[in-house]
Write a protein that holds these residues in place. Structure first.
Motif, PDB file in Angstrom:
ATOM      1  N   MET A   1      -3.003  -1.351  -3.739  1.00 41.76           N
ATOM      2  CA  MET A   1      -4.095  -0.467  -3.287  1.00 41.76           C
ATOM      3  C   MET A   1      -3.567   0.906  -2.884  1.00 41.76           C
ATOM      4  N   ASN A   2      -2.521   0.921  -2.046  1.00 36.66           N
ATOM      5  CA  ASN A   2      -1.957   2.170  -1.548  1.00 36.66           C
ATOM      6  C   ASN A   2      -0.553   2.393  -2.098  1.00 36.66           C
ATOM      7  N   ARG A   3      -0.458   2.335  -3.412  1.00 37.93           N
ATOM      8  CA  ARG A   3       0.826   2.575  -4.060  1.00 37.93           C
ATOM      9  C   ARG A   3       0.655   3.610  -5.170  1.00 37.93           C
ATOM     10  N   TYR A   4       1.591   4.517  -5.264  1.00 34.52           N
ATOM     11  CA  TYR A   4       1.607   5.501  -6.333  1.00 34.52           C
ATOM     12  C   TYR A   4       2.526   5.030  -7.445  1.00 34.52           C
ATOM     13  N   PRO A   5       2.152   5.264  -8.700  1.00 32.32           N
ATOM     14  CA  PRO A   5       3.093   4.977  -9.790  1.00 32.32           C
ATOM     15  C   PRO A   5       4.258   5.966  -9.738  1.00 32.32           C
ATOM     16  N   LEU A   6       5.309   5.614 -10.453  1.00 33.50           N
ATOM     17  CA  LEU A   6       6.534   6.416 -10.413  1.00 33.50           C
ATOM     18  C   LEU A   6       6.300   7.847 -10.907  1.00 33.50           C
ATOM     19  N   TRP A   7       5.423   8.030 -11.893  1.00 35.44           N
ATOM     20  CA  TRP A   7       5.228   9.370 -12.455  1.00 35.44           C
ATOM     21  C   TRP A   7       4.604  10.342 -11.456  1.00 35.44           C
ATOM     22  N   LYS A   8       3.810   9.814 -10.525  1.00 39.17           N
ATOM     23  CA  LYS A   8       3.239  10.688  -9.510  1.00 39.17           C
ATOM     24  C   LYS A   8       4.322  11.173  -8.547  1.00 39.17           C
ATOM     25  N   TYR A   9       5.221  10.265  -8.166  1.00 34.15           N
ATOM     26  CA  TYR A   9       6.337  10.684  -7.321  1.00 34.15           C
ATOM     27  C   TYR A   9       7.237  11.682  -8.053  1.00 34.15           C
ATOM     28  N   ALA A 461       2.970  20.479  16.544  1.00 34.79           N
ATOM     29  CA  ALA A 461       3.016  19.792  17.841  1.00 34.79           C
ATOM     30  C   ALA A 461       1.702  19.071  18.125  1.00 34.79           C
ATOM     31  N   PHE A 462       0.590  19.742  17.882  1.00 36.51           N
ATOM     32  CA  PHE A 462      -0.713  19.109  18.132  1.00 36.51           C
ATOM     33  C   PHE A 462      -0.910  17.887  17.239  1.00 36.51           C
ATOM     34  N   MET A 463      -0.600  18.016  15.957  1.00 38.20           N
ATOM     35  CA  MET A 463      -0.828  16.914  15.022  1.00 38.20           C
ATOM     36  C   MET A 463       0.051  15.708  15.358  1.00 38.20           C
ATOM     37  N   CYS A 464       1.302  15.967  15.721  1.00 41.13           N
ATOM     38  CA  CYS A 464       2.205  14.847  16.033  1.00 41.13           C
ATOM     39  C   CYS A 464       1.785  14.127  17.311  1.00 41.13           C
ATOM     40  N   VAL A 465       1.278  14.884  18.279  1.00 39.46           N
ATOM     41  CA  VAL A 465       0.839  14.259  19.532  1.00 39.46           C
ATOM     42  C   VAL A 465      -0.480  13.521  19.334  1.00 39.46           C
ATOM     43  N   TYR A 466      -1.387  14.109  18.603  1.00 40.83           N
ATOM     44  CA  TYR A 466      -2.734  13.551  18.502  1.00 40.83           C
ATOM     45  C   TYR A 466      -2.846  12.463  17.444  1.00 40.83           C
ATOM     46  N   TYR A 467      -2.106  12.603  16.344  1.00 40.99           N
ATOM     47  CA  TYR A 467      -2.229  11.636  15.253  1.00 40.99           C
ATOM     48  C   TYR A 467      -0.954  10.825  15.020  1.00 40.99           C
ATOM     49  N   MET A 468       0.018  10.959  15.873  1.00 40.08           N
ATOM     50  CA  MET A 468       1.249  10.158  15.819  1.00 40.08           C
ATOM     51  C   MET A 468       1.922  10.248  14.442  1.00 40.08           C
ATOM     52  N   MET A 469       2.189   9.126  13.795  1.00 38.88           N
ATOM     53  CA  MET A 469       2.896   9.139  12.511  1.00 38.88           C
ATOM     54  C   MET A 469       2.078   9.844  11.420  1.00 38.88           C
ATOM     55  N   PHE A 470       0.779   9.661  11.433  1.00 40.65           N
ATOM     56  CA  PHE A 470      -0.052  10.383  10.460  1.00 40.65           C
ATOM     57  C   PHE A 470       0.013  11.896  10.709  1.00 40.65           C
ATOM     58  N   PHE A 590       0.062  15.127  -1.838  1.00 42.29           N
ATOM     59  CA  PHE A 590       1.402  14.961  -1.267  1.00 42.29           C
ATOM     60  C   PHE A 590       1.372  14.099  -0.007  1.00 42.29           C
ATOM     61  N   SER A 591       0.400  14.352   0.887  1.00 40.79           N
ATOM     62  CA  SER A 591       0.369  13.571   2.132  1.00 40.79           C
ATOM     63  C   SER A 591       0.104  12.095   1.853  1.00 40.79           C
ATOM     64  N   ARG A 592      -0.725  11.802   0.839  1.00 42.15           N
ATOM     65  CA  ARG A 592      -0.971  10.389   0.529  1.00 42.15           C
ATOM     66  C   ARG A 592       0.273   9.735  -0.058  1.00 42.15           C
ATOM     67  N   ALA A 593       1.065  10.533  -0.789  1.00 44.74           N
ATOM     68  CA  ALA A 593       2.323   9.980  -1.313  1.00 44.74           C
ATOM     69  C   ALA A 593       3.233   9.561  -0.164  1.00 44.74           C
ATOM     70  N   LEU A 594       3.274  10.363   0.911  1.00 45.69           N
ATOM     71  CA  LEU A 594       4.091   9.990   2.070  1.00 45.69           C
ATOM     72  C   LEU A 594       3.545   8.728   2.753  1.00 45.69           C
ATOM     73  N   VAL A 595       2.211   8.674   2.901  1.00 44.95           N
ATOM     74  CA  VAL A 595       1.593   7.498   3.533  1.00 44.95           C
ATOM     75  C   VAL A 595       1.834   6.247   2.689  1.00 44.95           C
ATOM     76  N   ASN A 596       1.668   6.367   1.373  1.00 45.07           N
ATOM     77  CA  ASN A 596       1.888   5.215   0.492  1.00 45.07           C
ATOM     78  C   ASN A 596       3.350   4.784   0.525  1.00 45.07           C
ATOM     79  N   ARG A 601       3.971  -0.371   0.867  1.00 39.81           N
ATOM     80  CA  ARG A 601       4.721  -1.562   0.436  1.00 39.81           C
ATOM     81  C   ARG A 601       4.676  -2.701   1.450  1.00 39.81           C
ATOM     82  N   GLN A 602       3.985  -2.441   2.575  1.00 39.28           N
ATOM     83  CA  GLN A 602       3.875  -3.504   3.591  1.00 39.28           C
ATOM     84  C   GLN A 602       2.613  -4.339   3.306  1.00 39.28           C
ATOM     85  N   LYS A 603       2.803  -5.546   2.788  1.00 36.89           N
ATOM     86  CA  LYS A 603       1.667  -6.379   2.380  1.00 36.89           C
ATOM     87  C   LYS A 603       0.839  -6.856   3.568  1.00 36.89           C
ATOM     88  N   LYS A 604       1.487  -7.192   4.650  1.00 35.12           N
ATOM     89  CA  LYS A 604       0.770  -7.694   5.814  1.00 35.12           C
ATOM     90  C   LYS A 604       0.800  -6.659   6.938  1.00 35.12           C
TER      91      LYS A 604
END
Length: 624
Positions: A1-9, A461-470, A590-596, A601-604
Motif C-alpha cells: 500500500m505504502n511502497r514506491y517501486p524502484l523507478w520512482k526512487y 522547528a515548528f514542523m518538527c515540534v508539532y508533527y514529530m517525525m512527519f 518526495f515527502s511520500r517517498a520518505l514516509v514510504n 516496509r513495516q507490515k504490522k
C-alpha cells in the motif's frame, strides 16, 4: 500500500543529484575582474591581446588569478577589488595611449568563481540583478524630433524617385525641419503631384501656398503616422541596444521602455559608468552616398581645395579622404542581414541583404549612376568612416550588396556584427545615471539570504515540534524544494533580484502548506480509527486534490503577474511560478517517498510519529 517501486526512487535520486550539482555554483560567489574589449570595429581582440594583458599586469607587479579569452574580450580576474581597480588603471593606460580616441574598452566586471569540474557539467550560477550584484543604471531620452526628421529625409528621397519615375516636372524638393517643400510651376504638374501624393504617400498631409507663378506644396507627416514612427523608433532603439550589449558579453542586461520616449538600461556587474557609456554608444549606422567627383570635389579629396557646398569629407580605412555628397541614398534601416564572407577574388567581404524597398532603391541608384563611385559609410560613436567606395559597373538587383576592400577576415566579421546589431532610429541622451556598488549588492544578498535561512529554520522547528517525525519528513522535503528551485533558476539562467528572494521565501511558506494539509489529513484518518498504514495512504490521496486546486489558483495569479508585469514584478513572478511547480513535486512526491521508505516496509505498524491526535471520545490519546 505504502511502497514506491524502484523507478520512482531512481527519479528522486536523479532529481536530487541534478539539483545539488546545478545549485552548487551559487555558493562560490563572484570574483572582481577587468574586461578588455574593442572600442571600434577595426580593433580585434585575439591571443595577442591576451598576451599583452598578461605582460602589462606582470610588469606592474599585479597578481592575477586567471586571464581568459572569449569571442569578444579578454577577461582577467583578481582576488580583491583593490587589485581589480589597480589593474584597470594599468590596462587602460597601456591600451589607450590617447584617451580622446580609445581603441579598447577597459571595464570593471564580476565573474563567477565556479570550479572547473562544475563548469564541465554546464553548471553556472544564477544571474544577479542590479540590486544584488551592483552595476550601472541609465535613463535615456530618445530624440523623437530627430526620428521624425529622419523619416522626412526618407520620404523626400522616395518622393524625388517617384516623381522622376512618373515624369512629373517640379522646381525642386527641399526639407524644412520636419516639413518637405515641393515646388511646381504649372497647374498640370500640380495636379499630377497631388494625385501621386494621395496614391503613394498617404502618410503626408498637403498644404498649398502660392508663390508668384509657382505653387509650393508643404508636406507634413500625419499625427497618427508620426506616432507610429516614434513607436517604431523606440522599439528599434531598444532592439539595437539589446543586440549591441549582448554582443559585448554583458550578462543579463535590463533594457526596457519607460514612458513614451525613454529607455531604462541596467548593466549588472559593470561598475564603471564611463565605460558603460562607451558600451551604449557603440552602435553602427550604415549610409550609402555618391562620391562627389566634380572638379571641386576631386581637388578637396587631394587636399588642394575646400570641401564644396553640399558635400562632406570622411576618412577611408586606408587613410585617404573621400568627399561624398550630403544626400543619403540608402540607410541601415533597409538592411535585413549582414554576413562576413569572401568576394570573387577570395578577399574578405561583407555580404548585405536589403529589404524589398532597399532593393528597389539600390537597383535604381546603380542603373542611373554607372561609372560613378558610391561610398558605403559606417557611422560608429558619431564618427563616419568610408568602408569602401567602389565604382558602379552595372545595375545591381536582387537585394544583395557586397562590401569589399582593404579589410581582414576579423574586420569583416566585426563589421557584419555591428551592422547586424542595427542602427539607432533616433539619437538618445543619458538624462540619469546611477551606480550601485558591489558592497551594497553584497549587503542585499546577505539580508536576503538571512531572510530565507531564518524563515526556513523557524518553519523546520515548528514542523518538527508539532508533527514529530512527519515534521522531519516535511522539513527534508522543504530543503529539497529549495535546492530544486535554485537549481532550476540556475539552469534557466534566470536573473535573481530582491523581489525574487522575497518570492523564494514565500515559496517556502507555500510549500510547507501542502505538507500541513497532508499531515492533518493523516491525523483525521487516525481520529476515525483507521490503521496507520491506511491513514497514511488516505491522507496523501485525499489531500492531493486540495493541494492541486490551491496551487493552480496561485499559479494563475503568478502567470498573470508574469504576463502583465514588468521589471521587479516579473522577477517575483518567475520565482513564484517555479516555486509552485517544485513545491508540488517535493511536498507530495518526495515527502511520500520518505514516509514510504520509513514506514512502508513495516507490515504490522501500530503507531506513527505525527504529534498529538485528538479524538472525540478520548482527547488524550496519542498516535505516537
Amino acid at each position: 500500500m505504502n511502497r514506491y517501486p524502484l523507478w520512482k526512487y531512481a527519479i528522486i535520486v536523479v532529481a536530487l543529484l541534478v539539483g545539488a550539482i546545478y545549485s552548487l555554483p551559487n555558493l562560490f560567489g563572484e570574483a572582481p575582474a577587468v574586461q578588455v574589449s574593442p572600442a571600434r570595429a577595426t580593433v580585434k581582440v585575439d591571443s595577442g591581446t591576451m598576451a599583452r594583458v598578461e605582460e602589462v599586469l606582470k610588469s606592474q607587479g599585479i597578481e592575477v588569478a586567471q586571464v581568459q579569452l572569449d569571442a569578444t574580450s579578454v577577461k582577467a580576474r583578481f582576488n580583491d577589488t583593490d587589485t581589480q581597480i589597480k589593474a584597470r588603471d594599468a590596462l587602460d593606460k597601456a591600451f589607450n595611449a590617447n584617451p580622446a580616441e580609445p581603441s579598447h574598452v577597459v571595464a570593471l566586471n564580476l565573474l563567477p568563481r565556479t570550479p572547473a569540474w562544475l563548469s564541465a557539467f554546464g553548471a553556472s550560477p544564477m544571474y544577479l540583478g542590479l540590486d544584488l550584484r551592483g552595476g550601472v543604471h541609465f535613463m535615456l531620452q530618445v530624440d523623437m524630433a530627430a526620428a521624425l526628421q529622419r523619416r522626412a529625409d526618407v520620404l523626400a528621397t522616395d518622393l524625388r524617385t517617384a516623381l522622376r519615375e512618373k515624369g512629373i516636372r517640379h522646381g525642386g524638393i527641399s526639407r524644412n525641419g520636419q516639413l518637405i517643400d515641393l515646388r511646381v510651376r504649372d497647374q498640370a504638374s500640380r495636379n499630377a503631384a497631388v494625385d501621386l501624393l494621395r496614391a503613394q504617400f498617404p502618410d503626408l498631409v498637403v498644404t498649398e501656398t502660392a508663390e508668384g507663378t509657382d505653387t509650393r506644396l508643404s508636406l507634413a507627416v500625419r499625427p497618427e503616422a508620426a506616432r507610429t514612427v516614434q513607436d517604431q523608433a523606440l522599439k528599434q532603439n531598444i532592439t539595437t541596444l539589446h543586440n549591441r550589449i549582448n554582443e559585448l558579453g554583458v550578462a543579463e542586461p535590463v533594457i526596457q521602455q519607460q514612458g513614451a520616449d525613454r529607455i531604462v538600461v541596467q548593466l549588472p556587474g559593470v561598475q564603471d559608468t564611463a565605460k558603460a557609456k562607451d558600451i551604449l554608444g557603440r552602435t553602427a549606422t550604415l549610409e550609402l552616398r555618391l562620391v562627389d567627383e566634380s572638379t571641386e570635389g576631386l581637388a578637396a579629396e587631394r587636399g588642394t581645395g575646400p570641401v564644396p557646398f553640399g558635400s562632406e569629407s570622411y576618412p577611408e580605412r586606408g587613410g585617404r579622404t573621400v568627399i561624398v555628397k550630403r544626400e543619403v541614398l540608402l540607410t541601415g534601416e533597409n538592411l535585413t542581414d549582414a554576413q562576413a564572407g569572401f568576394d570573387d577574388t577570395q578577399q574578405p567581404a561583407v555580404h548585405l541583404t536589403l529589404d524589398a524597398k532597399g532593393s528597389r532603391i539600390f537597383r535604381d541608384i546603380t542603373r542611373e549612376n554607372i561609372g560613378k563611385r558610391m561610398a558605403i559609410i559606417l557611422f560608429e560613436k558619431g564618427k563616419g568612416e568610408v568602408v569602401t567606395a567602389p565604382v558602379i559597373r552595372s545595375e545591381i538587383g536582387g537585394g544583395r550588396v557586397q562590401i569589399s576592400g582593404a579589410m581582414s577576415s576579423v574586420e569583416a566579421n566585426d563589421t557584419a556584427l555591428l551592422l547586424r546589431a542595427g542602427s539607432l532610429a533616433a539619437p538618445m541622451e543619458i538624462i540619469e545615471e546611477r551606480t550601485i556598488g558591489p558592497s551594497l549588492g553584497a549587503e542585499n544578498i546577505q539580508k536576503g539570504f538571512h531572510s530565507v535561512m531564518w524563515g526556513f529554520l523557524v518553519i523546520v522547528a515548528f514542523m518538527c515540534v508539532y508533527y514529530m517525525m512527519f515534521g522531519v519528513f516535511s522539513s527534508i522535503a522543504l530543503a529539497f524544494n529549495l535546492v530544486l528551485l535554485v537549481s532550476v533558476l540556475s539552469m534557466l539562467q534566470a536573473t535573481l533580484t530582491l523581489p525574487g528572494i522575497a518570492a523564494m521565501a514565500l515559496a517556502l511558506g507555500m510549500a510547507i502548506d501542502s505538507n500541513v494539509l497532508i499531515n492533518e489529513r493523516v491525523r483525521e484518518e487516525l481520529r476515525r480509527g483507521a490503521s496507520p498504514q491506511t491513514a497514511i495512504n488516505a491522507g496523501y490521496e485525499h489531500a492531493w486534490g486540495t493541494i492541486l486546486d490551491s496551487n493552480i489558483t496561485s499559479l494563475i495569479a503568478g502567470i498573470a503577474l508574469l504576463i502583465f508585469g514588468s521589471g521587479p514584478v516579473r522577477g517575483f513572478a518567475v520565482v513564484h511560478c517555479l516555486g509552485i511547480v517544485t513545491s508540488m513535486f517535493s511536498s507530495v512526491f518526495f515527502s511520500r517517498a520518505l514516509v514510504n521508505l520509513w514506514y512502508g516496509r513495516q507490515k504490522k505498524l501500530k503507531t506513527v510519529s505525527i504529534g498529538t491526535v485528538w479524538r472525540a471520545d478520548a482527547p488524550s490519546t496519542k498516535a505516537d
